[in-house]
Design an enzyme around this catalytic site. Structure first.
Site, PDB file in Angstrom:
ATOM      1  N   GLY A  36     -11.969  30.253  21.184  1.00  0.00           N
ATOM      2  CA  GLY A  36     -12.702  31.516  21.257  1.00  0.00           C
ATOM      3  C   GLY A  36     -13.166  31.884  19.865  1.00  0.00           C
ATOM      4  O   GLY A  36     -12.350  31.985  18.940  1.00  0.00           O
ATOM      5  N   LYS A  46      -7.185  50.459  31.009  1.00  0.00           N
ATOM      6  CA  LYS A  46      -8.223  49.452  30.792  1.00  0.00           C
ATOM      7  C   LYS A  46      -9.387  49.739  31.722  1.00  0.00           C
ATOM      8  O   LYS A  46      -9.209  50.352  32.782  1.00  0.00           O
ATOM      9  CB  LYS A  46      -7.676  48.047  31.084  1.00  0.00           C
ATOM     10  CG  LYS A  46      -8.415  46.946  30.363  1.00  0.00           C
ATOM     11  CD  LYS A  46      -7.913  46.798  28.933  1.00  0.00           C
ATOM     12  CE  LYS A  46      -8.650  45.736  28.172  1.00  0.00           C
ATOM     13  NZ  LYS A  46      -8.015  45.471  26.873  1.00  0.00           N
ATOM     14  N   GLY A  71     -15.428  34.610  19.126  1.00  0.00           N
ATOM     15  CA  GLY A  71     -16.182  35.864  19.225  1.00  0.00           C
ATOM     16  C   GLY A  71     -15.652  36.804  18.162  1.00  0.00           C
ATOM     17  O   GLY A  71     -15.273  36.378  17.066  1.00  0.00           O
TER      18      GLY A  71
HETATM   19  P1  NAD Z   1     -15.787  38.063  22.525  1.00  0.00           P
HETATM   20  O1  NAD Z   1     -16.562  38.239  23.759  1.00  0.00           O
HETATM   21  O2  NAD Z   1     -16.323  38.576  21.226  1.00  0.00           O
HETATM   22  O3  NAD Z   1     -15.473  36.495  22.304  1.00  0.00           O
HETATM   23  C1  NAD Z   1     -14.927  35.719  23.309  1.00  0.00           C
HETATM   24  C2  NAD Z   1     -14.956  34.253  22.863  1.00  0.00           C
HETATM   25  O4  NAD Z   1     -14.280  33.460  23.851  1.00  0.00           O
HETATM   26  C3  NAD Z   1     -16.358  33.672  22.740  1.00  0.00           C
HETATM   27  O5  NAD Z   1     -16.397  32.743  21.691  1.00  0.00           O
HETATM   28  C4  NAD Z   1     -16.533  32.943  24.079  1.00  0.00           C
HETATM   29  O6  NAD Z   1     -17.483  31.874  24.019  1.00  0.00           O
HETATM   30  C5  NAD Z   1     -15.128  32.416  24.282  1.00  0.00           C
HETATM   31  N1  NAD Z   1     -14.859  32.066  25.695  1.00  0.00           N
HETATM   32  C6  NAD Z   1     -15.157  32.792  26.789  1.00  0.00           C
HETATM   33  N2  NAD Z   1     -14.798  32.117  27.906  1.00  0.00           N
HETATM   34  C7  NAD Z   1     -14.258  30.953  27.488  1.00  0.00           C
HETATM   35  C8  NAD Z   1     -13.720  29.827  28.156  1.00  0.00           C
HETATM   36  N3  NAD Z   1     -13.673  29.770  29.495  1.00  0.00           N
HETATM   37  N4  NAD Z   1     -13.249  28.799  27.408  1.00  0.00           N
HETATM   38  C9  NAD Z   1     -13.314  28.839  26.051  1.00  0.00           C
HETATM   39  N5  NAD Z   1     -13.817  29.876  25.373  1.00  0.00           N
HETATM   40  C10 NAD Z   1     -14.289  30.918  26.074  1.00  0.00           C
HETATM   41  O7  NAD Z   1     -14.329  38.697  22.822  1.00  0.00           O
HETATM   42  P2  NAD Z   1     -13.217  39.161  21.783  1.00  0.00           P
HETATM   43  O8  NAD Z   1     -13.375  40.625  21.561  1.00  0.00           O
HETATM   44  O9  NAD Z   1     -13.194  38.240  20.636  1.00  0.00           O
HETATM   45  O10 NAD Z   1     -11.872  38.988  22.659  1.00  0.00           O
HETATM   46  C11 NAD Z   1     -11.222  37.733  22.808  1.00  0.00           C
HETATM   47  C12 NAD Z   1      -9.853  37.932  23.435  1.00  0.00           C
HETATM   48  O11 NAD Z   1      -9.089  38.816  22.617  1.00  0.00           O
HETATM   49  C13 NAD Z   1      -9.833  38.546  24.831  1.00  0.00           C
HETATM   50  O12 NAD Z   1      -8.736  38.032  25.560  1.00  0.00           O
HETATM   51  C14 NAD Z   1      -9.602  40.018  24.556  1.00  0.00           C
HETATM   52  O13 NAD Z   1      -9.049  40.680  25.674  1.00  0.00           O
HETATM   53  C15 NAD Z   1      -8.630  39.907  23.415  1.00  0.00           C
HETATM   54  N6  NAD Z   1      -8.524  41.095  22.575  1.00  0.00           N
HETATM   55  C16 NAD Z   1      -9.623  41.617  21.942  1.00  0.00           C
HETATM   56  C17 NAD Z   1      -9.469  42.711  21.121  1.00  0.00           C
HETATM   57  C18 NAD Z   1     -10.618  43.276  20.326  1.00  0.00           C
HETATM   58  O14 NAD Z   1     -10.366  44.126  19.445  1.00  0.00           O
HETATM   59  N7  NAD Z   1     -11.843  42.824  20.514  1.00  0.00           N
HETATM   60  C19 NAD Z   1      -8.213  43.331  20.974  1.00  0.00           C
HETATM   61  C20 NAD Z   1      -7.118  42.776  21.626  1.00  0.00           C
HETATM   62  C21 NAD Z   1      -7.290  41.651  22.422  1.00  0.00           C
END
Ligand code: NAD
Length: 415
Positions: free
Chosen positions: A217, A105, A219
């Site tokens: 979340g 990571k 995103g």
């Molecule tokens: P992103 O940045 O696109 O979205 C994150 C979302 O979480 C946003 O809506 C943000 O407003 C919200 N958020 C952030 N802090 C917050 C808080 N304190 N309280 C409530 N909401 C909050 O990120 P993503 O790519 O969607 O990733 C989200 C999660 O999934 C993370 O834990 C990441 O490690 C995990 N993940 C992502 C992927 C991927 O392919 N992108 C793969 C595996 C795991």
């Protein structure tokens, strides 16, 4: 508060699996620490001419089963310990999916929301100039994660290729399609989660058709989860929250329209026809499935006894603390553990690596089919261990993953 240090949590989760497996002490101790970590100081010229200093990290946790693999996050709260924890989780994730990869990571402590496009490009390139020496298709392959996009991957791939003097698309995954990206990557994490949820619902005898859901979340992962939950299972999404707050509608929220609202306004809040709720209220909501898809450490000993969902489908990494795991298990709430539930992203990233190596690209249907097969098989292996060992679901998933990594270490003669 010690409970909330993510790396301590990752170590505790390993300790529990090592004990349950009766792992020898050398293998256990080797697995408690990253194999290699790199901390770098990045100097980046800002648009106003000043130079800003950023701290960056790359952690290669374990490569016994293959090259390390794992995303890069740009986040103000990024620390060495968050990156270590996430690197450990990647190791278990690739192992529970039976991919020929290890776990790693990376991260940079920064606030990308306060940076211009040009500043982000210079930051991305500076990161690769420092960390690139320990990256490569056969060594360690990054990918997108929180706040890093296909565009960021493109700059990083270009910088790495410039350093090598030739094109190296396989150094990084999650690239835009014209640069060797894979079809199906944008929704892979959420789609994999839906396939795993479908398998869980079968064995738990929960009808998904029309089931209710809450998503924390919205995103990359949360938006696709909402859209796919409605497309594949016609689920009714009662509530969604992000870092700015949450929204609720007992008649359901249209995920596609909400995604459009987020694109326009930057947040889920003030979505027409919904009431405001807090993130805590969302987590404690009466819904069949709770999707944590934001950040780590949101389901803790403080709120686990108030969670009402029947299944917690962990799309985020590390949303549930070990104490909360036990509380949820005792209360009969099934946690579909993160290392399985959100492994669709790394699985399609692995497909991208394979396609880059062959320089031959698959159709979207092929990607979906292969992802479906991988998730279904991984769920079956996990569920067999869950039934055999009669432990809480995360421990069962860890027992599968840790025993696979330990076996590779033994075969190599490391332990
Ligand atoms: P992103 O940045 O696109 O979205 C994150 C979302 O979480 C946003 O809506 C943000 O407003 C919200 N958020 C952030 N802090 C917050 C808080 N304190 N309280 C409530 N909401 C909050 O990120 P993503 O790519 O969607 O990733 C989200 C999660 O999934 C993370 O834990 C990441 O490690 C995990 N993940 C992502 C992927 C991927 O392919 N992108 C793969 C595996 C795991």
């Amino acid at each position: 508060m010690a409970e909330l240090n993510p790396f301590r949590i990752a170590q505790q989760q390993l300790d529990e699996a090592a004990e349950a497996l009766g792992l020898d002490s050398a293998t256990h101790e080797a697995l408690r620490w990253p194999m290699r970590e790199m901390i770098v100081t990045l100097t980046v010229r800002m648009d106003d001419g000043s130079v800003k200093i950023f701290r960056g990290y790359r952690v290669q946790y374990n490569d016994a089963r293959g090259p390390t693999k794992g995303g890069i996050r740009f986040h103000p709260q990024e620390t060495l310990d968050t990156v270590r924890a996430l690197a450990a989780w990647m190791t278990w994730k690739t192992a529970v999916m039976d991919l020929p990869l290890g776990g790693g990571k990376g991260g940079v402590t920064c606030n990308p929301k306060e940076m211009s496009e040009a500043e982000l490009e210079r930051l991305s390139r500076a990161y690769i100039r420092q960390v690139g020496r320990i990256l490569g298709p056969e060594i360690d392959v990054p990918a997108p994660d929180v706040n890093t996009t296909p565009q960021v991957m493109a700059w990083m791939m270009d910088e790495f290729s410039a350093l090598r003097g030739y094109n190296v698309p396989g150094v990084i995954t999650g690239k835009p399609l014209p640069l060797g990206g894979s079809l199906g990557r944008p929704d892979a994490t959420a789609r994999g989660g839906m396939y795993a949820l479908r398998e869980a619902a079968k064995v738990l005898d929960i009808p998904l058709e029309g089931a209710t859901a809450a998503i924390q979340g919205f995103g990359n992962v949360g938006q696709h989860a909402g859209i796919l939950a409605q497309e594949l299972f016609h689920m009714k999404i009662l509530a969604v929250a992000d870092e700015f707050g949450g929204i609720y509608n007992p008649h359901g929220i249209d995920a596609k329209a909400l995604a459009e609202h987020v694109r326009e306004t930057g947040s889920v809040t003030r979505f027409p026809g919904t009431d405001s709720i807090t993130n805590q209220e969302l987590l404690e909501m009466e819904a069949d499935v709770l999707f944590p898809a934001a950040i780590e450490g949101v389901i803790t000993a403080a709120n686990a006894d108030k969670i009402k969902a029947r299944v917690v489908c962990e799309l985020a990494n590390g949303p549930t603390t070990p104490e909360a795991d036990r509380i949820l298990h005792d209360r009969g709430i099934f946690v579909l553990p993160d290392i399985l539930a959100n492994a669709g992203g790394v699985t399609v990233s692995y497909f991208e690596q394979v396609q880059n190596a062959y320089n031959f690209y698959w159709t979207l249907d092929e990607i979906h089919q292969r992802l479906n097969q991988k998730m279904t098989k991984a769920f079956a292996d996990f569920y067999a261990a869950y039934q055999r060992h009669k432990v809480h679901p995360r421990l069962a998933a860890y027992m599968v993953a840790v025993s696979r990594v330990a076996e590779a270490m033994k075969l190599r003669g490391w332990v």
